[in-house]
Design a protein around this motif. Structure first.
Motif, PDB file in Angstrom:
ATOM      1  N   PRO A 195       6.683  10.769   4.379  1.00 35.68           N
ATOM      2  CA  PRO A 195       5.863  11.960   4.652  1.00 35.68           C
ATOM      3  C   PRO A 195       4.841  12.192   3.544  1.00 35.68           C
ATOM      4  O   PRO A 195       5.027  11.799   2.391  1.00 35.68           O
ATOM      5  N   GLU A 196       3.788  12.848   3.933  1.00 36.84           N
ATOM      6  CA  GLU A 196       2.718  13.172   2.996  1.00 36.84           C
ATOM      7  C   GLU A 196       3.232  14.127   1.924  1.00 36.84           C
ATOM      8  O   GLU A 196       3.900  15.105   2.222  1.00 36.84           O
ATOM      9  N   VAL A 206      -5.693  14.137  -0.518  1.00 36.60           N
ATOM     10  CA  VAL A 206      -6.310  12.812  -0.389  1.00 36.60           C
ATOM     11  C   VAL A 206      -6.712  12.559   1.058  1.00 36.60           C
ATOM     12  O   VAL A 206      -7.848  12.162   1.337  1.00 36.60           O
ATOM     13  N   GLU A 207      -5.807  12.811   2.001  1.00 32.29           N
ATOM     14  CA  GLU A 207      -6.123  12.602   3.411  1.00 32.29           C
ATOM     15  C   GLU A 207      -7.224  13.549   3.871  1.00 32.29           C
ATOM     16  O   GLU A 207      -8.140  13.136   4.590  1.00 32.29           O
ATOM     17  N   ARG A 208      -7.151  14.814   3.453  1.00 34.00           N
ATOM     18  CA  ARG A 208      -8.190  15.770   3.860  1.00 34.00           C
ATOM     19  C   ARG A 208      -9.569  15.332   3.388  1.00 34.00           C
ATOM     20  O   ARG A 208     -10.542  15.383   4.143  1.00 34.00           O
ATOM     21  N   ALA A 261       0.830  -1.206   0.000  1.00 29.29           N
ATOM     22  CA  ALA A 261       0.000   0.000   0.000  1.00 29.29           C
ATOM     23  C   ALA A 261       0.866   1.257   0.000  1.00 29.29           C
ATOM     24  O   ALA A 261       0.591   2.209  -0.746  1.00 29.29           O
ATOM     25  N   VAL A 262       1.920   1.269   0.806  1.00 26.92           N
ATOM     26  CA  VAL A 262       2.815   2.433   0.852  1.00 26.92           C
ATOM     27  C   VAL A 262       3.506   2.626  -0.497  1.00 26.92           C
ATOM     28  O   VAL A 262       3.616   3.748  -0.997  1.00 26.92           O
ATOM     29  N   ARG A 321       1.637   6.948  -6.654  1.00 27.51           N
ATOM     30  CA  ARG A 321       0.562   7.895  -6.971  1.00 27.51           C
ATOM     31  C   ARG A 321       0.881   9.317  -6.524  1.00 27.51           C
ATOM     32  O   ARG A 321       0.114  10.234  -6.773  1.00 27.51           O
ATOM     33  N   GLY A 322       2.005   9.504  -5.807  1.00 27.75           N
ATOM     34  CA  GLY A 322       2.397  10.836  -5.366  1.00 27.75           C
ATOM     35  C   GLY A 322       1.696  11.310  -4.107  1.00 27.75           C
ATOM     36  O   GLY A 322       1.735  12.491  -3.780  1.00 27.75           O
TER      37      GLY A 322
END
Length: 194
Positions: free
Chosen positions: A100-101, A106-108, A73-74, A80-81
Protein backbone atom coordinates in the motif's frame (compact mmCIF):
# COMPACT_ATOMS: atom_id res chain seq x y z
CA UNK A 1 3.46 -4.17 -16.43
CA UNK A 2 6.89 -5.78 -16.21
CA UNK A 3 7.72 -4.74 -19.77
CA UNK A 4 6.81 -1.13 -19.05
CA UNK A 5 8.85 -1.05 -15.83
CA UNK A 6 11.87 -2.62 -17.55
CA UNK A 7 11.45 -0.17 -20.42
CA UNK A 8 11.16 2.76 -18.01
CA UNK A 9 14.35 1.79 -16.18
CA UNK A 10 16.13 1.39 -19.49
CA UNK A 11 14.86 4.79 -20.62
CA UNK A 12 16.18 6.38 -17.42
CA UNK A 13 19.60 4.88 -18.17
CA UNK A 14 19.42 6.21 -21.75
CA UNK A 15 18.53 9.71 -20.49
CA UNK A 16 21.40 9.48 -17.97
CA UNK A 17 23.78 8.69 -20.84
CA UNK A 18 24.74 5.29 -19.44
CA UNK A 19 23.36 3.15 -22.27
CA UNK A 20 22.33 3.79 -25.84
CA UNK A 21 19.73 2.15 -28.03
CA UNK A 22 20.64 2.07 -31.67
CA UNK A 23 18.14 0.39 -33.89
CA UNK A 24 17.36 -2.94 -32.27
CA UNK A 25 20.53 -2.94 -30.19
CA UNK A 26 21.50 -1.93 -26.65
CA UNK A 27 25.03 -0.68 -26.02
CA UNK A 28 26.83 0.34 -22.85
CA UNK A 29 28.00 3.96 -23.04
CA UNK A 30 29.25 4.70 -19.52
CA UNK A 31 29.49 2.43 -16.46
CA UNK A 32 29.76 5.34 -14.01
CA UNK A 33 27.06 4.94 -11.31
CA UNK A 34 24.15 7.38 -11.48
CA UNK A 35 23.78 7.65 -7.72
CA UNK A 36 20.29 6.09 -7.81
CA UNK A 37 20.44 2.58 -6.36
CA UNK A 38 17.74 1.13 -8.61
CA UNK A 39 19.33 2.44 -11.81
CA UNK A 40 22.82 1.46 -10.72
CA UNK A 41 21.63 -2.11 -10.12
CA UNK A 42 20.18 -2.29 -13.62
CA UNK A 43 23.33 -0.67 -15.06
CA UNK A 44 25.54 -3.30 -13.39
CA UNK A 45 23.27 -6.05 -14.71
CA UNK A 46 23.44 -4.65 -18.24
CA UNK A 47 27.23 -4.32 -18.03
CA UNK A 48 27.53 -7.97 -16.94
CA UNK A 49 25.04 -9.08 -19.59
CA UNK A 50 26.98 -7.24 -22.32
CA UNK A 51 30.44 -8.51 -21.27
CA UNK A 52 32.32 -9.82 -24.28
CA UNK A 53 29.82 -8.28 -26.70
CA UNK A 54 29.64 -4.75 -27.97
CA UNK A 55 25.87 -4.84 -28.29
CA UNK A 56 22.81 -7.05 -27.88
CA UNK A 57 19.14 -6.77 -28.81
CA UNK A 58 16.91 -4.50 -26.72
CA UNK A 59 14.16 -7.14 -26.84
CA UNK A 60 16.53 -9.67 -25.27
CA UNK A 61 17.27 -7.28 -22.39
CA UNK A 62 13.60 -6.44 -21.82
CA UNK A 63 12.74 -10.14 -21.86
CA UNK A 64 15.51 -10.86 -19.37
CA UNK A 65 14.76 -7.93 -17.07
CA UNK A 66 10.97 -7.64 -17.10
CA UNK A 67 10.44 -10.34 -14.46
CA UNK A 68 12.97 -8.73 -12.09
CA UNK A 69 12.30 -5.06 -12.82
CA UNK A 70 8.99 -4.80 -10.96
CA UNK A 71 10.39 -6.42 -7.81
CA UNK A 72 13.45 -4.18 -7.89
CA UNK A 73 11.29 -1.08 -8.39
CA UNK A 74 8.91 -2.04 -5.56
CA UNK A 75 11.86 -2.75 -3.26
CA UNK A 76 13.30 0.69 -3.99
CA UNK A 77 9.90 2.36 -3.45
CA UNK A 78 9.73 0.62 -0.06
CA UNK A 79 13.23 1.81 0.83
CA UNK A 80 12.28 5.39 -0.11
CA UNK A 81 9.09 5.21 1.98
CA UNK A 82 6.74 5.63 -0.97
CA UNK A 83 5.05 2.27 -0.33
CA UNK A 84 5.14 -0.12 2.60
CA UNK A 85 5.09 -3.90 2.61
CA UNK A 86 2.35 -5.81 4.40
CA UNK A 87 2.56 -9.57 4.73
CA UNK A 88 -0.38 -11.77 5.60
CA UNK A 89 -1.80 -15.21 4.89
CA UNK A 90 -4.86 -16.00 2.80
CA UNK A 91 -6.98 -18.66 4.52
CA UNK A 92 -4.21 -18.83 7.11
CA UNK A 93 -2.00 -20.75 4.66
CA UNK A 94 -1.01 -18.90 1.50
CA UNK A 95 1.45 -16.04 1.97
CA UNK A 96 0.46 -12.72 0.48
CA UNK A 97 2.36 -9.47 0.13
CA UNK A 98 0.72 -6.14 -0.48
CA UNK A 99 2.36 -2.79 -1.05
CA UNK A 100 0.00 0.00 0.00
CA UNK A 101 0.95 3.59 -0.58
CA UNK A 102 2.78 5.15 2.36
CA UNK A 103 3.46 8.58 0.86
CA UNK A 104 0.80 9.79 -1.56
CA UNK A 105 2.64 12.98 -2.50
CA UNK A 106 4.79 11.20 -5.09
CA UNK A 107 1.82 9.69 -6.95
CA UNK A 108 -0.18 12.93 -6.74
CA UNK A 109 2.69 14.95 -8.21
CA UNK A 110 3.14 12.43 -11.02
CA UNK A 111 -0.58 12.34 -11.81
CA UNK A 112 -0.67 16.16 -11.83
CA UNK A 113 2.21 16.24 -14.35
CA UNK A 114 0.55 13.61 -16.54
CA UNK A 115 -2.80 15.39 -16.40
CA UNK A 116 -1.26 18.77 -17.24
CA UNK A 117 0.57 17.31 -20.25
CA UNK A 118 -1.99 14.86 -21.62
CA UNK A 119 -5.27 16.60 -20.79
CA UNK A 120 -4.13 20.19 -20.34
CA UNK A 121 -1.83 20.39 -23.36
CA UNK A 122 1.21 21.54 -21.35
CA UNK A 123 4.64 21.02 -22.88
CA UNK A 124 6.20 17.89 -21.31
CA UNK A 125 9.66 17.72 -19.87
CA UNK A 126 11.87 14.87 -21.10
CA UNK A 127 11.05 12.50 -18.22
CA UNK A 128 7.27 13.06 -18.39
CA UNK A 129 7.26 12.66 -22.18
CA UNK A 130 9.26 9.45 -21.86
CA UNK A 131 6.79 8.10 -19.32
CA UNK A 132 3.83 9.02 -21.53
CA UNK A 133 5.51 7.30 -24.49
CA UNK A 134 6.07 4.13 -22.44
CA UNK A 135 2.52 4.11 -21.06
CA UNK A 136 1.23 4.54 -24.59
CA UNK A 137 3.46 1.78 -26.02
CA UNK A 138 2.47 -0.64 -23.25
CA UNK A 139 -1.20 0.31 -23.62
CA UNK A 140 -1.40 1.30 -19.97
CA UNK A 141 -3.65 4.31 -20.59
CA UNK A 142 -6.08 3.12 -17.91
CA UNK A 143 -3.31 2.97 -15.32
CA UNK A 144 -2.58 6.66 -15.79
CA UNK A 145 -6.17 7.77 -16.38
CA UNK A 146 -8.46 5.17 -14.78
CA UNK A 147 -11.62 7.30 -14.96
CA UNK A 148 -11.31 8.39 -18.59
CA UNK A 149 -12.14 6.50 -21.78
CA UNK A 150 -9.00 5.39 -23.58
CA UNK A 151 -10.00 7.29 -26.70
CA UNK A 152 -9.92 10.56 -24.80
CA UNK A 153 -6.21 10.25 -24.03
CA UNK A 154 -4.81 8.00 -26.77
CA UNK A 155 -4.38 10.66 -29.46
CA UNK A 156 -2.53 13.09 -27.19
CA UNK A 157 -0.34 10.32 -25.77
CA UNK A 158 0.54 9.21 -29.31
CA UNK A 159 1.35 12.82 -30.25
CA UNK A 160 3.70 13.13 -27.26
CA UNK A 161 5.30 9.76 -28.01
CA UNK A 162 6.44 10.92 -31.45
CA UNK A 163 6.94 14.62 -30.61
CA UNK A 164 10.01 16.81 -30.50
CA UNK A 165 10.40 16.61 -26.71
CA UNK A 166 13.91 15.21 -26.45
CA UNK A 167 17.16 14.73 -28.26
CA UNK A 168 16.90 12.47 -31.30
CA UNK A 169 18.88 9.72 -29.53
CA UNK A 170 16.34 9.55 -26.68
CA UNK A 171 13.37 9.67 -29.07
CA UNK A 172 14.98 6.90 -31.14
CA UNK A 173 15.49 4.84 -27.99
CA UNK A 174 11.82 5.27 -27.03
CA UNK A 175 10.73 4.35 -30.55
CA UNK A 176 12.93 1.26 -30.57
CA UNK A 177 11.81 0.23 -27.06
CA UNK A 178 8.18 0.69 -28.11
CA UNK A 179 8.77 -1.61 -31.06
CA UNK A 180 10.57 -4.08 -28.80
CA UNK A 181 7.73 -4.03 -26.25
CA UNK A 182 5.14 -4.57 -28.98
CA UNK A 183 7.16 -7.48 -30.39
CA UNK A 184 7.76 -9.09 -27.00
CA UNK A 185 4.16 -8.58 -25.85
CA UNK A 186 2.83 -10.08 -29.10
CA UNK A 187 5.04 -13.15 -28.72
CA UNK A 188 3.97 -13.51 -25.07
CA UNK A 189 0.26 -13.29 -25.94
CA UNK A 190 0.64 -15.81 -28.79
CA UNK A 191 2.59 -18.21 -26.55
CA UNK A 192 0.00 -17.91 -23.77
CA UNK A 193 -2.80 -18.68 -26.22
CA UNK A 194 -1.10 -21.83 -27.51
Amino acid sequence: MGWAVAGGLLLELVMAGRVTVKGKYLELADETPTGEELLDGRLASIATWLRGRSKRRVTDWLTKDQAKAVGAAVERLCARGVVSMEESKVFGVFPRRRFPEADGTVERALRERLTAVVLGGAEPDERTAGLVALLHAAKLHRLAFPDLPRGQVTARMAEIAVGQWAAESVRAAIRDMQAAMVAVTTVTVIAAGS
